[in-house]
Design a protein around this motif. Structure first.
Motif, short mmCIF file in Angstrom:
data_model
loop_
_atom_site.label_atom_id
_atom_site.label_comp_id
_atom_site.label_asym_id
_atom_site.label_seq_id
_atom_site.Cartn_x
_atom_site.Cartn_y
_atom_site.Cartn_z
N GLY A 126 0.95 -1.06 0.13
CA GLY A 126 -0.05 0.12 0.00
C GLY A 126 0.73 1.15 0.06
N PHE A 127 0.34 2.22 -0.27
CA PHE A 127 1.02 3.59 -0.31
C PHE A 127 0.74 4.26 0.88
CE2 PHE A 127 0.90 3.48 -5.20
CZ PHE A 127 2.23 3.60 -5.19
N GLN A 128 1.81 5.27 1.52
CA GLN A 128 1.73 5.96 2.52
C GLN A 128 2.54 7.27 2.22
OE1 GLN A 128 2.92 3.31 5.92
NE2 GLN A 128 4.77 4.54 5.78
N ASN A 129 2.31 8.39 2.88
CA ASN A 129 3.16 9.42 2.99
C ASN A 129 4.25 9.26 3.80
OD1 ASN A 129 -0.18 11.35 2.84
ND2 ASN A 129 1.69 11.64 1.33
N LEU A 130 5.30 9.95 3.52
CA LEU A 130 6.54 10.01 4.25
C LEU A 130 6.23 10.55 5.78
CD1 LEU A 130 9.11 10.93 1.71
CD2 LEU A 130 8.96 8.54 2.55
N GLY A 137 8.79 18.78 5.22
CA GLY A 137 8.80 19.53 4.06
C GLY A 137 8.28 18.96 2.58
N VAL A 138 8.08 17.54 2.63
CA VAL A 138 7.67 16.72 1.42
C VAL A 138 6.41 16.87 1.27
CG1 VAL A 138 8.02 14.60 0.49
CG2 VAL A 138 10.00 15.35 2.04
N SER A 139 6.07 17.03 0.01
CA SER A 139 4.66 17.24 -0.58
C SER A 139 3.75 15.79 -0.23
CB SER A 139 4.64 17.36 -1.98
OG SER A 139 3.30 17.41 -2.27
N LYS A 140 2.61 16.08 0.18
CA LYS A 140 1.81 14.79 0.45
C LYS A 140 1.50 14.18 -0.89
CE LYS A 140 1.11 15.65 4.78
NZ LYS A 140 1.51 14.68 5.62
N ASP A 141 1.81 14.63 -1.97
CA ASP A 141 1.65 14.12 -3.12
C ASP A 141 2.68 12.79 -3.42
OD1 ASP A 141 -0.46 15.57 -4.24
OD2 ASP A 141 1.17 16.91 -5.38
N VAL A 142 3.81 12.88 -2.62
CA VAL A 142 4.83 11.90 -2.74
C VAL A 142 4.32 10.80 -1.76
CG1 VAL A 142 7.22 11.37 -1.92
CG2 VAL A 142 6.67 13.38 -3.00
N MET A 143 4.17 9.61 -2.37
CA MET A 143 3.73 8.32 -1.51
C MET A 143 4.65 7.40 -1.98
SD MET A 143 0.63 9.57 -0.57
CE MET A 143 -0.33 8.04 -0.11
N THR A 144 4.89 6.48 -0.95
CA THR A 144 5.93 5.56 -0.79
C THR A 144 5.13 4.14 -0.37
OG1 THR A 144 6.83 5.98 1.46
CG2 THR A 144 7.94 7.13 -0.48
N HIS A 145 5.82 3.09 -0.92
CA HIS A 145 5.58 1.72 -0.41
C HIS A 145 5.59 1.67 1.05
CE1 HIS A 145 6.46 -2.42 0.64
NE2 HIS A 145 6.12 -2.78 -0.90
#
Length: 309
Positions: A126-130, A137-145
């Motif tokens: 699944g995806f989650q935010n960092l 400061g990392v955008s919520k658009d950035v999603m990781t495993h």
């Protein structure tokens, strides 16, 4: 056999700076318009890091004393500073200093198929935010495993402290994060973490057989960060093609694809579809070769079986 089983389980669940650095392909070269072959001298630059990556599988009591057998002997002057992880709920890791390249080295263990908790990490796609505390400061658009991110978080602050200590002890600002498979995925997250939290550091990532770690915004974020990223993939290894693009996962730029032991190719852009690059060469799991995941990478084989514990 253990490495083959690890790759097969992955299919089920997932579907210097100095002389060394000068010879590595630059980020701009990786974004060129054509695939380029590495020279023998460029390939040779990777060997110390390949050994550092596979050493991540070894027991912490041997990496802290640098007594893990041939993997440690390959970089005999390395100065270990910290090691940790239990090889179960937390991947093994170590931090130390390479006096030849004048770099801090950080390495993480890849998947051990005998540890069910590690298989669950790979399977948690699944995806989650960092974590905003670790990655401010990392955008919520950035999603990781989710599995990879959770694994990285478990030792992040302890490793960061060890990196800071090593930088101070040896008077360097150069940091290389490396690893194989799951260890490479964690180390790529580490590299971003260091880039954000150590603004004075010159960070580099060199990973082997790394699966996709995040979405397209993640891949763009890593590219835009500007630090050198190199992910080396061997022949028909299926792991770098997982999790699949149709699930929303993407690699950043920086692929080196080993077509055969004598031919290492720099593949430009993200997820290059050319048949000379991993995504094009392994379009589905039916053409993947499980044994290719372990290497060899210019003669270096990755995995638990390479450690003399």
């Amino acid at each position: 056999m253990a490495l083959k089983r690890a790759a097969q389980l992955g299919l089920v669940f997932l579907g210097a700076i100095g002389a060394r650095t000068a010879a590595l392909p630059s980020p701009l070269a990786n974004r060129a318009n054509s695939i380029a072959a590495l020279t023998d001298s460029q390939v040779a630059v990777f060997k110390p890091y390949s050994y550092y990556a596979t050493t991540g599988y070894c027991m912490p009591n041997t990496t802290i004393t640098w007594s893990c057998g041939k993997n440690c002997d390959a970089n005999p002057d390395f100065k270990p500073v910290a090691s940790g992880g239990n090889g179960k709920s937390v991947q093994r890791w170590y931090v130390g200093y390479d006096p030849h390249s004048k770099e801090v080295i950080v390495s993480h263990q890849g998947t051990d198929p005998s540890q069910f908790e590690q298989i669950l990490v790979d399977a948690d796609i699944g995806f989650q935010n960092l974590n905003s505390t670790l990655f401010p400061g990392v955008s919520k658009d950035v999603m990781t495993h989710s599995g990879f991110s959770d694994a990285q978080e478990k030792a992040a602050t302890e490793i960061l402290a060890a990196v800071k200590k090593t930088m101070s002890m040896y008077g360097t600002n150069k940091v290389v994060a490396t690893g194989h498979s799951l260890g490479a995925a964690i180390s790529l997250l580490d590299a971003v973490y260091f880039h954000i939290n150590l603004p004075q550091a010159s960070v580099r990532f060199i990973g082997y057989g790394v699966p996709r770690v995040g979405n397209d915004h993640w891949a763009d974020y890593v590219d835009a960060a500007g630090f050198p990223v190199t992910h080396v993939n061997n022949k028909q290894d299926i792991v770098p093609t997982l999790p699949y693009v149709f699930l929303g996962f993407h690699h950043p730029s920086g692929e080196i694809h080993i077509v055969d032991p004598e031919s290492w190719l720099s593949c430009p852009g993200q997820d290059n579809n050319d048949k000379l690059c991993s995504k094009g060469a392994v379009p589905n799991l039916f053409v993947g070769v499980a044994d290719d995941h372990a290497g060899p990478y210019d003669g270096v084989t990755m995995g638990q079986d390479t450690c003399d514990d």
